[in-house]
Structures are given as structure tokens and as C-alpha cells.
Design an enzyme around this catalytic site. Structure first.
Site, PDB file in Angstrom:
ATOM      1  N   SER A 100      -6.536  10.681  -2.541  1.00 41.14           N
ATOM      2  CA  SER A 100      -6.878  11.302  -1.256  1.00 41.14           C
ATOM      3  C   SER A 100      -5.958  12.469  -0.937  1.00 41.14           C
ATOM      4  O   SER A 100      -6.396  13.490  -0.390  1.00 41.14           O
ATOM      5  CB  SER A 100      -6.818  10.264  -0.136  1.00 41.14           C
ATOM      6  OG  SER A 100      -5.532   9.668  -0.051  1.00 41.14           O
ATOM      7  N   LYS A 157       0.831  -1.209   0.000  1.00 39.91           N
ATOM      8  CA  LYS A 157       0.000   0.000   0.000  1.00 39.91           C
ATOM      9  C   LYS A 157       0.862   1.255   0.000  1.00 39.91           C
ATOM     10  O   LYS A 157       0.528   2.246  -0.650  1.00 39.91           O
ATOM     11  CB  LYS A 157      -0.927  -0.003   1.224  1.00 39.91           C
ATOM     12  CG  LYS A 157      -1.886   1.187   1.305  1.00 39.91           C
ATOM     13  CD  LYS A 157      -2.903   1.167   0.183  1.00 39.91           C
ATOM     14  CE  LYS A 157      -3.857   2.357   0.229  1.00 39.91           C
ATOM     15  NZ  LYS A 157      -4.753   2.357   1.390  1.00 39.91           N
ATOM     16  N   ASN A 176       0.661   4.566  -2.371  1.00 39.88           N
ATOM     17  CA  ASN A 176       0.482   5.914  -1.816  1.00 39.88           C
ATOM     18  C   ASN A 176       1.635   6.841  -2.172  1.00 39.88           C
ATOM     19  O   ASN A 176       1.431   8.014  -2.504  1.00 39.88           O
ATOM     20  CB  ASN A 176       0.353   5.850  -0.289  1.00 39.88           C
ATOM     21  CG  ASN A 176      -0.932   5.215   0.185  1.00 39.88           C
ATOM     22  OD1 ASN A 176      -0.966   4.577   1.227  1.00 39.88           O
ATOM     23  ND2 ASN A 176      -2.010   5.370  -0.571  1.00 39.88           N
TER      24      ASN A 176
END
Length: 298
Positions: free
Chosen positions: A247, A180, A184
Site C-alpha cells: 500500500s 501488523k 508494515n
């Protein structure tokens, strides 16, 4: 099973909705205004142009009395919660944060049974009580200390999962967090500075070249050897979320603090002399944007 979910952003709303179908959920918000709205209106999930509603118990206290807690707040919001958890009796706690900056807190709350998790769901908060489920995935979880597990809670969670909201238990936490983190560190940071949606990182040949060079730095710092597999994973994420805003880019657009410190900042701190010009540039660029928004600390 009683579940406490800490944080009422996009993930907090999403997890509260799906888990409350079969569990007793309390959602802990940061502000009383949001808690009052949720208690009055419940939570609404928008999925495939349909609306789904669930009544919900919410409050802005810091009681965290449930035996199973799921923490969905941003990395930079964790310290206050960690302080509260230090004095709490032993619980099972699932951390769902981007990056790996939260690992440093674990010795302070070692009396708890800790799970690290990665959410593959896409979620967009539309207002204080409504979240759009933009992508269906899985929640990957693993215990931080394999000597401290809670089989009963995990079995209850998995055996009562919703078909669109599944959990998978892994034996090791580090590989799922690193996978992950690669995503990111590459997609989030680049889209924030280039101000593009995820798909443009691979549709534009120059952006794709930047993405790949950054990717090589990230996996070098993480000592990851599966270059081809991880690169295909990053590309697939870009393809599957092509129309989405990451995000971090969303935080930048809305003038909020980002999680750059726990993502690229974490990697830079663990580079140990390796050559990482792309990471350093993007880190300072995002920090500069934060500073312009009066959010950075000089």
C-alpha cells in the site's frame, strides 16, 4: 444492525460490500462525486475473476449517526474525524489503520467504546465503485479498554459474518497491532524505496538481507522476543503476497502522501536511543520522496 463505514478507499469499499450482505451499511465518502457514483452504481467486488455487486447507500456528510462505526481512512486523515467524534454520543468504533499513530487520539474520545483492528485482507481499488479482493484473510479486533465493551454489537458482527470475511475477537489489542506494525514497517517501507513487489524482498538475497536487518531493528524497538516466529510471519506475508504492490509503494507510485509517520515515524519516536540506522534511512528516504511529490511538510 446499522453500520457506518468512514472512508471509501480499497478497505472501505471491501468492508461495505461484505457487511452489507447482512447489515444495513452507510458508506461515508470524502467527496460527493464518489458518493453519487456509489448510490447510482452500487459497489462491485472482483474476486477470482468473478464480479459481485451490491447496492449501497453512500454520502459525503460527516453525520456518523450509526451506533457502530468502522474507520478505514489513512492515519493522516484521522484528525478531522476525531474532532467530529468528540461531540458524538457514545458509540462503538473500530479503527482499521496501519501503524500505531492513532493511539494518541484515544484519550480525546474516551467516552466511546473503542476497538482496534487489523485487516488481513488484500484489496485493490480499481475505480470509485469497484474493488478487487486480492487476498482473503481475517479481521482481528480487540477492545482498547476492556472495561468498555459492547458484546451485543460484537456478537451481531461475528454471528452474521460472511464465510470469506470473518472477524476474531482478541483479549489484548497491543499484540495484534504490534504484529501488523512489524509487517508494515519492514515490507511497506522497503518496497517503497526499492520499488519492488513484496515477493522480491525474499527472492533477492541482498534485499532479503536488508529486510532482516530492518526487521531486527523493528522488533528491538517493540521489545518483541519471538524473533523466529515474527520473522517467519514476515516471510510468509512476502510469499503470500509475492505479486502484490504494498500500500505504501502504491501511494508513492501515485504521488500520494504515505503513512510513514505513523509506521516508521512512530517507531523512531519510541526508539529511546536505540541504534536504528536502517529505520532512519528509510524514513528519511520516504519523506524525501513525499517532498518531491509536493506532499511533505518541510
Amino acid at each position: 444492525m446499522e453500520v457506518g463505514i468512514i472512508g471509501a478507499g480499497s478497505l472501505g469499499l471491501l468492508y461495505s460490500y461484505y457487511l452489507s450482505i447482512n447489515q444495513s451499511v452507510t458508506l461515508y465518502t470524502n467527496k460527493a462525486v464518489q458518493a453519487n457514483l456509489i448510490n447510482e452504481k452500487g459497489i462491485t467486488v472482483q474476486r477470482d475473476n468473478n464480479l459481485f455487486h451490491m447496492n449501497m447507500n453512500a454520502n459525503d456528510s460527516r453525520e456518523y449517526k450509526e451506533q457502530f462505526l468502522i474507520i478505514t481512512v489513512k492515519q493522516y486523515q484521522l484528525e478531522e474525524i476525531i474532532e467530529k467524534l468528540k461531540d458524538q454520543p457514545s458509540k462503538t468504533i473500530l479503527f482499521l489503520q496501519n501503524g500505531m499513530g492513532h493511539i494518541r487520539f484515544m484519550p480525546e474520545i474516551s467516552h466511546h467504546r473503542i476497538l482496534f483492528g487489523v485487516s488481513e485482507h488484500g484489496a485493490l481499488k480499481l475505480n470509485e465503485t469497484t474493488v478487487k479482493h486480492t487476498g482473503i484473510g481475517m479481521t482481528k479486533i480487540a477492545f482498547y479498554d476492556r472495561q468498555k465493551i459492547d458484546s451485543e454489537i460484537i456478537n451481531t458482527l461475528i454471528n452474521n459474518e460472511h464465510s470469506l470475511f470473518m472477524f476474531k475477537l482478541f483479549t489484548e489489542w497491543e499484540p495484534i497491532l504490534k504484529e501488523k506494525l512489524v509487517v508494515n514497517a519492514t515490507i511497506n517501507s522497503l518496497t517503497s524505496v526499492l520499488k519492488v513487489k513484496n515477493g522480491e524482498l525474499i527472492s533477492d538475497p541482498y534485499f532479503k538481507k536488508l529486510l532482516y536487518e530492518l526487521f531486527l531493528e523493528v522488533i528491538d524497538v517493540l521489545n518483541e522476543r519471538d524473533v523466529d516466529g515474527l520473522w517467519l510471519h514476515v516471510v510468509k506475508i512476502c510469499e503470500n503476497t509475492a505479486g502484490n504492490v504494498s500500500s505504501m509503494y502504491k501511494d508513492v507510485k501515485e504521488g500520494r502522501q504515505t503513512e510513514i509517520d505513523s509506521i516508521l515515524g512512530y517507531l523512531i519516536d519510541h526508539a529511546y536511543g536505540k541504534n536504528i540506522p536502517y529505520m532512519r534511512f528509510l524514513y528519511y528516504a520516504v519523506k524525501g520522496i513525499e517532498n518531491e511529490n509536493n506532499l511533505g511538510r518541510v
